[in-house]
Each structure stands twice: as structure tokens, then as C-alpha cells.
Design an enzyme around this catalytic site. Structure first.
Site, short mmCIF file in Angstrom:
data_model
loop_
_atom_site.label_atom_id
_atom_site.label_comp_id
_atom_site.label_asym_id
_atom_site.label_seq_id
_atom_site.Cartn_x
_atom_site.Cartn_y
_atom_site.Cartn_z
N ASP A 222 0.87 -1.18 0.00
CA ASP A 222 0.00 0.00 0.00
C ASP A 222 0.90 1.23 0.00
OD1 ASP A 222 -2.78 -0.19 -0.07
OD2 ASP A 222 -2.91 -0.91 1.98
N ARG B 266 3.27 2.57 3.12
CA ARG B 266 3.82 1.53 3.98
C ARG B 266 5.33 1.36 3.85
NH1 ARG B 266 -0.65 2.24 6.64
NH2 ARG B 266 -2.51 1.27 5.75
N ARG C 261 -7.59 10.84 1.74
CA ARG C 261 -6.88 10.02 0.75
C ARG C 261 -7.41 10.21 -0.67
NH1 ARG C 261 -8.17 4.37 3.17
NH2 ARG C 261 -6.87 3.61 1.46
N LYS D 56 -9.23 1.52 -6.33
CA LYS D 56 -9.95 1.15 -5.11
C LYS D 56 -10.74 2.35 -4.57
CE LYS D 56 -6.13 1.94 -1.86
NZ LYS D 56 -5.11 1.32 -0.99
N HIS D 57 -11.86 2.09 -3.86
CA HIS D 57 -12.40 0.82 -3.39
C HIS D 57 -13.80 0.70 -3.97
CE1 HIS D 57 -9.82 2.72 -0.29
NE2 HIS D 57 -9.41 1.51 0.02
N HIS E 36 -13.69 -1.60 8.41
CA HIS E 36 -12.69 -2.21 9.28
C HIS E 36 -13.32 -2.71 10.58
CE1 HIS E 36 -9.92 0.13 6.71
NE2 HIS E 36 -8.99 -0.74 7.09
N ASP F 105 -10.75 -6.19 -0.88
CA ASP F 105 -10.07 -5.51 0.21
C ASP F 105 -9.73 -6.57 1.26
OD1 ASP F 105 -8.97 -3.47 1.72
OD2 ASP F 105 -10.74 -2.19 1.64
#
Length: 442
Positions: free
Chosen positions: A178, A186, A257, A287-288, A300, A373
């Protein structure tokens, strides 16, 4: 001890036992992925303490002690603690059994079904176990995999991952990460830290075009990713920003984002971004889907619904996905876990045959790779049947890749369910073959 203190102490112990019981019921949840061994150690210690106190309380009860009620509460707490510990070990035993079955299953079938998974990892023995059996399509690398490593060491780590999963042609070994830029990067550091692309686009100078800025941004990013050996980036975010503010959203944070609140800007920027990655041999991921810029709840942590009608979404949130689906950069599309009630009120998009087949495959004629995801999210884990059922549903729907990144152990639950469904004839052979063709041409 005073009578009041005895009552308070026993009540607190019972509360602790109840909390421990809740923890025990969810022992194999992805929430404990980063500290499961520590959690098990603490669980054993807490249960031992409660049982010890309960034994002492039983002696007091037999001796006719005056504080009979607090002693009785303590005994109850000890019983709950012991039962909870049994549940923990039962869950752990079931997991170890599924792991054993998966690792000792038919090698050909395991490799065939394994092409549907990209997984994260937390230790090398996990990689070796799956790599030796060619049981996954690739690995997801993130922050905890590179702590303290420089670029040379990360390059060696990725080279080792590829070697562990050395598969015969025509299969590709995918090394994913990511690396959006901004708050989701990341591999930065050591890769250069970049502001979010959406922020860069807001600060365009006169004479600069959206495409040229996004292309330059992606080229810089892709150079670093390719130099490390990453060939799949889970970016860009093409969710249109609708400024939805959920103070409890700690993970998704789409407004920080997203590239823009204008679908046209999103499309132009994302297209150039994917082109920049493709030039360096790095595949992009849109995405997404179906776009979560309008979604209030965070998948999440819970089930979430995108209530807008498909007619409205076609004109806005779906426009970047649809226009870029056939781009020369051959992007993948990531499916989120939100529910589109007007198309499928029961299944999240990531497991919905209605959304995948009727909309994406047939109406949009998209024949590229569809990826989910992370299946470690609560929207999947807490759904009926959990990760195992979701995996079977996703594969039968025509999804090509299942991402299991945060808690790698969940792979065993998913693959166990898939192998069981295959043995029982519950997998769609035609969908599996179509997926094999899509994946191998990558």
C-alpha cells in the site's frame, strides 16, 4: 478485609471474568494478530489467578466463613475464568487443526486454489510453509515487515519472498504493498515521503495539467517500488470525495486520501498515475469499488451500506472505475466490503455474484483482475459464516484475488473452507477456470 472491600473485590473479579469471557469468544479474531502469543500468556495467567482465588473462596464457604456472598461471587468468577480458558484453547485447537489440514492437503489442489490469495506475513516460517507448497499467488509487504531495514535489506527480503514462492510459468509472483502517498505509505521511509496526491493536485501551478502532475508523481513512486521488487501497488484511491465526516473512523478516512470531489479530476489523475506505475512494471489497483466516499461507517470495524441508487452512482462515483477499467495499464479493481442494497441486500460487494457478474463482468465487460479488500476486516469476519464462507462466496462470484493482509493466520480459515467446499462440489468450476485464465495472462 472489610465486608465492603470483600464485596468490591469479588465484584471486580467477576467483571474481569466476564471481560475475559468476551475475549475468549473472539480469541482468533484478527484484532489480536500482532500480539497473539502475549495475549495467550496473559489469558493463562488471568485464568490461573481467578481459579486460585475461587479455590480459596470455596474453602471459606466450606468453613462457614461470614463473607459467604463475596466468596460465592469469587467462585462464580473462577468458574467463568476456567470456562473462558477452555474456550481459548478450543479455538486455538480448531485453528491448529485447520492449519494442519491445509498444509497436508493435496498439493495440486492447494496450489490451484492458492492462486486466489495474496497474503501478509509476520514471520518467515509462515512464508516458508506456504511458499514450499505454492499455496498463494503472492505476498503483501508492509510496515512491520521492514522495521529497521534500509533499501538494500528490503530488496533482499523481497528477493527472498520471490525465491520462496518460485512458481513455474505462466504464473506471476505478486509482491504487493500500500503505497498511496500521504498518510498511507507503507514503505516510506526508506522510500521518499510524498504528500497525498490529492493535496498535490489542489496546489497545481498555472500551466500545470492534472495528468502531467499525476504522471510525474507516479513515476517517482514507481521508481522506488520497482527498485525494491514490488510489482503490485494497492493504489490509487479513486473514491470520489463527498466530505463524509465520521469521528469514529480511525482507519478508512477517505477524505484524507481521495484525489478530488470531481469524478473527472479523479479519472484524469488516476489514469495518469496508473500509466506512471505501468512504465516501471508496477500494476495499479483502482480502489475501493463501488466507491466509499459516501459511506459513513468503516468496514474495518463493522458492516457498512452504500445506500445511493446505481443510477446516481453511474454518473459520479462509478465513472472513474468504469472509464479506467479498460485502460492500457491493465489496472486491477479492488472490491470493498460495503453493501449495495439495491443490487444485493445480503452480500457485500466483495462476495456478491450479482455485482461481480451482472455489473462488472457483463455490463462493464471488465475481464481484468478483481481483488478484494482485506478479508481481516470486521465487515467480513463478523458476517454469517465469517471469513471461510466469504472466501467461498467470493470465488464463486468470480473474484480473482482475496487479500488477507493484517492477520495472515486467517488464510488457513479461508483455505480450509475453500478446500472443504471443493471436496463437497460447492465451487463453480466455470468461474474457477475463467479466473485461472485471467490470472495467468497477467
Amino acid at each position: 478485609m472489610s465486608t465492603f472491600g470483600a464485596y468490591i473485590g469479588s465484584a471486580m473479579l467477576l467483571l474481569l471474568a466476564v471481560i475475559f469471557g468476551y475475549f475468549a469468544l473472539d480469541w482468533r479474531s484478527p484484532d489480536f494478530a500482532g500480539y497473539r502469543v502475549l495475549a495467550l500468556t496473559v489469558a493463562c495467567a488471568v485464568a490461573t489467578l481467578m481459579v486460585g482465588l475461587a479455590v480459596t473462596a470455596c474453602r471459606r464457604l466450606r468453613a462457614g466463613h461470614a463473607l459467604r456472598v463475596p466468596a460465592g461471587i469469587t467462585v462464580l468468577a473462577g468458574a467463568v475464568g476456567l470456562a473462558s480458558l477452555v474456550l481459548v484453547f478450543a479455538a486455538e485447537g480448531r485453528f491448529q487443526w485447520m492449519r494442519y489440514v491445509v498444509l497436508n492437503s493435496d498439493p495440486v489442489r492447494l496450489e490451484t486454489l492458492g492462486r486466489h490469495f495474496i497474503v501478509g506475513y509476520r514471520d518467515r516460517s509462515y512464508v516458508q510453509a506456504l511458499g514450499d507448497r505454492k499455496a498463494v499467488a503472492g505476498f503483501f509487504i508492509t510496515r512491520h515487515n521492514i522495521e529497521g531495514l534500509d533499501e538494500t535489506a528490503i530488496r533482499e527480503e523481497i528477493r527472498w519472498l520471490r525465491a520462496e514462492l518460485a512458481v513455474a510459468a505462466p504464473r506471476q509472483v505478486w509482491i504487493a504493498t500500500d503505497q498511496e502517498g500521504g498518510g498511507v505509505a507503507r514503505l516510506s521511509p526508506p522510500l521518499p515521503v510524498q504528500p497525498a496526491l490529492g493535496q498535490v493536485l489542489e496546489e497545481l501551478s498555472p500551466g500545470q495539467s492534472i495528468e502531467s502532475v499525476a504522471l510525474a508523481y507516479a513515476r517517482r513512486q514507481a521508481e522506488g517500488l520497482a527498485s525494491l521488487g514490488v510489482n503490485l501497488n494497492l493504489a490509487p484511491v479513486v473514491d470520489v470525495d463527498h466530505q463524509v465526516d465520521n469521528p469514529a473512523d480511525r482507519f478508512t478516512r477517505i477524505s484524507t486520501r481521495a484525489l478530488s470531489d470531481d469524478p473527472e479530476v479523479v479519472t484524469l489523475a488516476a489514469g495518469a498515475y496508473c500509466q506512471g506505475l505501468a512504465e516501471a512494471g508496477v500494476r495499479c489497483t483502482l480502489k475501493h469499488f463501488p466507491g466509499i466516499g459516501r459511506v459513513f461507517h468503516d468496514t474495518h470495524v463493522r458492516r457498512a451500506v452504500l445506500a445511493e441508487s446505481p443510477d446516481v452512482l453511474q454518473q459520479s462515483d462509478w465513472a472513474p472505475f468504469r472509464r479506467l477499467a479498460h485502460d492500457d495499464s491493465s489496472p486491477w479493481i479492488m472490491l470493498s466490503h460495503v453493501i449495495l442494497p439495491e443490487m444485493d441486500p445480503d452480500q457485500p460487494v466483495s462476495t456478491s455474484a450479482t455485482v461481480v457478474q451482472e455489473l462488472l463482468r457483463n455490463q462493464w465487460d471488465f475481464d481484468g483482475v478483481l481483488m478484494t479488500d482485506d478479508f481481516c476486516m470486521r465487515a467480513i469476519h463478523d458476517a454469517p459464516g465469517g471469513i471461510g464462507q466469504a472466501t467461498v462466496d467470493a470465488v464463486n462470484a468470480g473474484v480473482d484475488m482475496i487479500l488477507i493482509s493484517y492477520d495472515p493466520d486467517q488464510y488457513y480459515s479461508a483455505m480450509y473452507a475453500l478446500l472443504k467446499a471443493d471436496k463437497e462440489g460447492r465451487l463453480d468450476g466455470d468461474r474457477l477456470e475463467q479466473s485461472r485464465v485471467r490470472v495467468e495472462k497477467e
